[in-house]
Design an enzyme around this catalytic site. Structure first.
Site, short mmCIF file in Angstrom:
data_model
loop_
_atom_site.label_atom_id
_atom_site.label_comp_id
_atom_site.label_asym_id
_atom_site.label_seq_id
_atom_site.Cartn_x
_atom_site.Cartn_y
_atom_site.Cartn_z
N ALA A 60 -20.13 0.67 28.06
CA ALA A 60 -21.27 0.53 28.98
C ALA A 60 -22.47 1.38 28.59
CB ALA A 60 -20.80 0.85 30.40
N ARG A 101 -23.68 -9.75 29.13
CA ARG A 101 -22.41 -9.31 29.72
C ARG A 101 -22.67 -8.90 31.16
NH1 ARG A 101 -18.54 -5.73 26.23
NH2 ARG A 101 -17.09 -6.90 27.55
N GLN A 208 -9.09 -1.81 21.70
CA GLN A 208 -10.07 -0.74 21.53
C GLN A 208 -9.41 0.63 21.45
OE1 GLN A 208 -10.26 -3.22 23.85
NE2 GLN A 208 -12.37 -3.64 24.45
N ASP A 249 -17.28 0.97 33.59
CA ASP A 249 -18.38 0.05 33.33
C ASP A 249 -19.29 -0.08 34.54
OD1 ASP A 249 -18.00 -1.66 30.58
OD2 ASP A 249 -16.13 -0.82 31.33
N ASN A 259 -13.46 -0.98 35.38
CA ASN A 259 -13.25 -0.53 33.99
C ASN A 259 -12.40 -1.57 33.27
OD1 ASN A 259 -13.69 1.54 31.98
ND2 ASN A 259 -11.52 2.00 32.12
N LYS A 260 -12.15 -1.31 32.02
CA LYS A 260 -11.40 -2.25 31.18
C LYS A 260 -10.10 -2.66 31.87
CE LYS A 260 -12.54 -3.55 28.08
NZ LYS A 260 -13.30 -4.83 27.90
#
Length: 363
Positions: A60, A101, A208, A249, A259-260
């Site tokens: 982010a 995004r 990631q 994010d 978040n992820k």
């Protein structure tokens, strides 16, 4: 491609994730790590939009910095046109970049900030408008770097002298202008002389954690162990983890953390086992306009990311896959939100609001 790598980044023996060099935007291609360190040079804001969508650049704060430079790039593309032509190009770039995004609020925050500058100096010559936008983009990048350092300092004080930390996705220098948020806390703790070992969730489907977080930690010589996402509960139940730290994010006004994907079950299991859960995020990631996390748009990415790993298909032909990129962790599972303003505690509606106003309401 010739690039000046002499600009040292805190905690990283690497070129900057996002930088401005000789009138162009230069990005580390994060899709190629850890096997190759490749820099790409962009001279068109439309190239940047594609790079964000395809995750050449991700994280982010890094997306926000890149978007700021993207508007500066658009202004330069309009030269030697008139001031009105520069502003029109900048508006077009803002519209395109907003569409890349939907979840990370730093993207929209940076675009709004640069547009405000553009509108405030619309009476100036075209070249001056372009220069003002570039200067503001530089400020966005530098402020993010300094925010990471400050929140790292605050967060490190929460960790014991010897600690095993579990993290999810990548919230390091590669996800920011430098140093990192979650990994910034770990780096700061190490700088304070603490003995930190990190368990790293691999973070399916784009890995990631395995590719980027492990790369950063190993580059810095920080002890780390990679685990599959599903192993986190095993470690937490066995008492092998002292703290869970991840980035964000978007943080909603009530303290819900977006978040992820995979963050929510990790936080729930950590709380079940009385392990503190810390979210590390600069204030640019806080969105007070959204009352709760369930109102944040969640990006659904291509099913191909789930069905394939690299060039190898791992599911039968014809298989269907869902691929939400993020999830929402309710505020009740978050022990503290660590920002450059300090450590924020519940009730988050109050502490976040005061922190955003610049009023000290934190440790």
């Amino acid at each position: 491609m010739p690039c000046d790598w002499s600009q040292e980044r805190p905690g990283m023996a690497l070129p900057p994730t996002v930088s401005w060099q000789e009138g162009a935007l230069v990005l580390v291609d994060q899709r190629r790590l850890p096997h190759e360190l490749v820099l790409i040079t962009l001279t068109d804001y439309r190239e940047l939009a594609t790079a964000i969508e395809q995750m050449y650049v991700r994280g982010a704060p890094a997306i926000g910095v890149a978007a700021a430079y993207g508007l500066a790039l658009a202004a330069r593309q309009a030269l030697p046109g008139s001031a009105s032509q520069v502003l029109q190009m900048v508006e077009q770039a803002a519209t395109r970049l907003r569409s890349t995004r939907p979840t990370a609020v730093n993207l929209f925050w940076a675009i709004d900030r640069l547009l405000s500058v553009a509108h405030s100096c619309s009476h100036l010559p075209a070249e001056d408008i372009a220069q003002r936008l570039l200067q503001e983009a530089h400020r966005v990048a530098e402020e993010d770097l300094q925010a990471n350092r400050r929140l790292g300092h605050f967060g490190a004080q929460l960790l014991p002298d010897t600690a095993n930390v579990l993290t999810h996705c990548n919230a390091g220098a590669l996800a920011t202008a430098g140093y990192g948020t979650a990994l910034g806390i770990i780096r700061a703790a190490r700088e304070q002389g603490k003995r930190i070992h990190v368990y790293v969730d691999e973070t399916r489907p784009r890995l990631q954690g395995a590719r980027l977080t492990m790369f950063e930690l190993m580059t810095d010589g920080i002890p780390c162990t990679l685990i599959v996402d599903g192993a986190a509960g095993f470690l937490l139940r066995r008492g092998m983890v002292d703290a869970v730290i991840f980035g964000a994010d978007r943080v909603a006004a009530n303290g819900d953390v977006v978040n992820k994907v995979g963050t929510y079950p990790l936080a729930v299991v950590a709380c079940e086992n009385s392990v503190p859960v810390y979210c590390a995020a600069p204030l640019s990631t806080v969105d007070l306009s959204v009352p709760e996390g369930d109102l944040v748009p969640i990006e659904e990415r291509s099913s191909e990311e789930v069905l394939w790993i690299g060039q190898e298909r791992i599911a039968p032909a014809g298989a269907q896959a869902a691929n939400p990129a993020f999830d929402v962790t309710p505020a009740r599972y978050i022990t503290a939100i660590i920002t450059e303003a300090g450590v924020l505690r519940p009730p988050y509606e109050e502490s976040l609001r005061l922190a955003m106003r610049g009023t000290r309401a934190c440790e």
